[in-house]
Design a protein around this motif. Structure first.
Motif, PDB file in Angstrom:
ATOM      1  N   VAL A 144      -5.092 -53.992 -12.397  1.00 49.12           N
ATOM      2  CA  VAL A 144      -3.749 -54.122 -12.936  1.00 49.12           C
ATOM      3  C   VAL A 144      -3.265 -52.793 -13.513  1.00 49.12           C
ATOM      4  CG1 VAL A 144      -4.517 -54.890 -15.229  1.00 49.12           C
ATOM      5  CG2 VAL A 144      -2.266 -55.580 -14.349  1.00 49.12           C
ATOM      6  N   ASP A 145      -4.188 -51.963 -14.032  1.00 47.49           N
ATOM      7  CA  ASP A 145      -3.799 -50.645 -14.548  1.00 47.49           C
ATOM      8  C   ASP A 145      -3.208 -49.778 -13.450  1.00 47.49           C
ATOM      9  OD1 ASP A 145      -4.986 -51.653 -16.786  1.00 47.49           O
ATOM     10  OD2 ASP A 145      -6.779 -50.398 -16.667  1.00 47.49           O
ATOM     11  N   VAL A 146      -3.856 -49.798 -12.296  1.00 44.41           N
ATOM     12  CA  VAL A 146      -3.420 -48.971 -11.174  1.00 44.41           C
ATOM     13  C   VAL A 146      -2.105 -49.491 -10.599  1.00 44.41           C
ATOM     14  CG1 VAL A 146      -4.026 -48.215  -8.849  1.00 44.41           C
ATOM     15  CG2 VAL A 146      -5.775 -48.253 -10.641  1.00 44.41           C
ATOM     16  N   VAL A 147      -1.995 -50.813 -10.460  1.00 46.14           N
ATOM     17  CA  VAL A 147      -0.780 -51.394  -9.880  1.00 46.14           C
ATOM     18  C   VAL A 147       0.430 -51.109 -10.763  1.00 46.14           C
ATOM     19  CG1 VAL A 147       0.348 -53.566  -9.262  1.00 46.14           C
ATOM     20  CG2 VAL A 147      -2.025 -53.170  -8.610  1.00 46.14           C
ATOM     21  N   ILE A 148       0.291 -51.305 -12.059  1.00 49.40           N
ATOM     22  CA  ILE A 148       1.420 -51.069 -12.969  1.00 49.40           C
ATOM     23  C   ILE A 148       1.786 -49.586 -13.001  1.00 49.40           C
ATOM     24  CG2 ILE A 148       2.114 -51.132 -15.388  1.00 49.40           C
ATOM     25  CD1 ILE A 148       0.580 -53.713 -15.685  1.00 49.40           C
ATOM     26  N   ALA A 149       0.767 -48.722 -12.990  1.00 49.77           N
ATOM     27  CA  ALA A 149       1.043 -47.283 -12.995  1.00 49.77           C
ATOM     28  C   ALA A 149       1.818 -46.864 -11.753  1.00 49.77           C
ATOM     29  CB  ALA A 149      -0.263 -46.502 -13.090  1.00 49.77           C
ATOM     30  N   TYR A 150       1.406 -47.366 -10.599  1.00 45.81           N
ATOM     31  CA  TYR A 150       2.122 -47.046  -9.362  1.00 45.81           C
ATOM     32  C   TYR A 150       3.550 -47.581  -9.392  1.00 45.81           C
ATOM     33  CZ  TYR A 150       3.619 -47.360  -4.509  1.00 45.81           C
ATOM     34  OH  TYR A 150       4.355 -47.271  -3.366  1.00 45.81           O
ATOM     35  N   PHE A 151       3.711 -48.810  -9.845  1.00 45.07           N
ATOM     36  CA  PHE A 151       5.033 -49.427  -9.860  1.00 45.07           C
ATOM     37  C   PHE A 151       5.977 -48.676 -10.798  1.00 45.07           C
ATOM     38  CE2 PHE A 151       8.165 -52.431 -11.443  1.00 45.07           C
ATOM     39  CZ  PHE A 151       8.639 -53.005 -10.279  1.00 45.07           C
ATOM     40  N   VAL A 152       5.535 -48.396 -12.002  1.00 42.30           N
ATOM     41  CA  VAL A 152       6.398 -47.728 -12.979  1.00 42.30           C
ATOM     42  C   VAL A 152       6.741 -46.310 -12.512  1.00 42.30           C
ATOM     43  CG1 VAL A 152       6.527 -46.883 -15.346  1.00 42.30           C
ATOM     44  CG2 VAL A 152       5.530 -49.116 -14.887  1.00 42.30           C
TER      45      VAL A 152
END
Length: 378
Positions: free
Chosen positions: A298-306
């Protein structure tokens, strides 16, 4: 004295032929006859009268159409329409450097990076003990075992991408505009990261992680940890990052993604091989974060999205000046819209992809200065 008066005085008593046809006007300029009728001299004048006629003809040919200047001007006013042509503004005027704004954006980025290290130090004191609170369940970890050297690949890829972007930025012609965009996005993304880290502290994603001992009330020790983290760039390669708690969201993913986005945006489209190389470095770096079990998925997904959304929102508004004042532009409702208007106020067109030698601008300024000094000496 007018030439016509001179000719009348010279040719006193000389009979002339009928006046020539009126001049024709072509493209706004008067067109004169190449030859004018010569006066006929009387027989009693002899050679002197002939010389005077040649002299008058000479004056008439040298002066462009010896007509009444005022009548020609009035004719032009009556029959000619003067259209004011709006010349396009030079690109340099639409893209001012404004290095002082770039400096402000740099200070904004540095402030948030320093603030991030402070928040990491504070959050580290609240991280649950891994012997008491085990890592949270993660679907990626269930299927992929940890590879110890994977996170080293991530940081190496990140250093390569940042280095490539730095070299590319140095050779850009409009580096001041691009630089302040990059600094603003870095500062904003790390400020968001400070918020998410502080409000929700996650346990470590793996028992392999080694966290420095907690200092609790030791303020001096915390300051030394902040300085050590800053000096090492927050990298595990440098041995400066021994604190835990900075999981939501991934700072490594932010830098890997943002570097690739800037490299692609400000490089020619025909350099597709360069874009693919940078994409492979970025994508593999993000993947190896998960393979090393250094962050939750979830850390990686949110970082990419933001990261991608803020980058695309900013450049959509920057490349479409008509959106900035549009009443139905919902992108202008972001909290950083005022900062955007401050940074992009005088950038009225899309920034072209142009390169130049880093010292070219300084050389042009020196040349202009020497020309001005030379003009003063004359």
């Amino acid at each position: 004295m007018a030439v016509t008066d001179i000719c009348l005085n010279v040719e006193d008593g000389v009979t002339t032929t009928s006046p020539p046809d009126p001049p024709r006007i072509a493209n706004g300029n008067s067109v004169c006859h190449s030859s004018l009728p010569l006066p006929h001299s009387d027989s009693h004048d002899g050679k002197g009268s002939h010389e005077r006629s040649k002299l008058c003809n000479f004056f008439k040919q040298k002066i462009n159409c010896p007509m009444n200047i005022h009548s020609v001007s009035n004719t032009l006013r009556q029959h000619c329409d003067y259209n004011q042509i709006a010349m396009p503004e030079e690109p340099e005027n639409c893209l001012p450097n404004e290095w002082w704004k770039t400096g402000v954006a740099l200070l904004y980025a540095l402030f948030n990076l320093i603030f991030t290290t402070i928040v990491i130090t504070v959050v580290h004191e609240r991280v649950p003990d891994k012997s008491v609170d085990p890592p949270l369940p993660d679907k990626f970890f269930d299927y992929v075992d940890r590879v110890p050297w994977a996170f080293t690949v991530t940081e190496v890829n990140g250093l390569i991408l940042v280095g490539l972007w730095l070299i590319q930025w140095i050779f850009l012609k409009h580096k001041a505009i691009v630089g302040r965009r990059c600094f603003f996005l870095i500062g904003t993304l790390y400020m968001y990261r400070c918020v998410t880290m502080y409000i929700t502290t996650l346990p470590v994603p793996g028992k392999h992680m080694v966290c420095a001992p907690k200092l609790y009330g030791d303020s001096t020790g915390k300051i030394w940890r902040i300085l050590r983290l800053l000096s090492g760039g927050g990298l595990s390669l440098t041995g400066s990052h021994l604190m835990c708690g900075d999981f939501l969201y991934s700072g490594h993913t932010v830098m890997l993604t943002l570097s690739y986005l800037f490299i692609r945006e400000y490089s020619p489209r025909w350099m597709w091989w360069y874009h693919w190389l940078c994409w492979v470095l970025s994508a593999s770096g993000v993947l190896f974060i998960l393979i090393g079990h250094e962050h939750y998925s979830v850390d990686v997904v949110i970082a990419y999205f933001v990261t991608t959304r803020i980058f695309w929102w900013y450049h959509t508004m920057a490349n479409t000046p008509s959106l900035r004042q549009a009443s139905n532009n919902y992108l202008s409702r972001t909290w950083w819209n005022r900062i955007f208007n401050f940074l992009e106020k005088n950038v009225q067109t899309t920034v072209p992809i142009m390169f130049e030698w880093p010292l070219a601008l300084r050389s042009r300024r020196r040349q202009r200065y020497s020309q001005v000094e030379g003009g003063r000496d004359d």
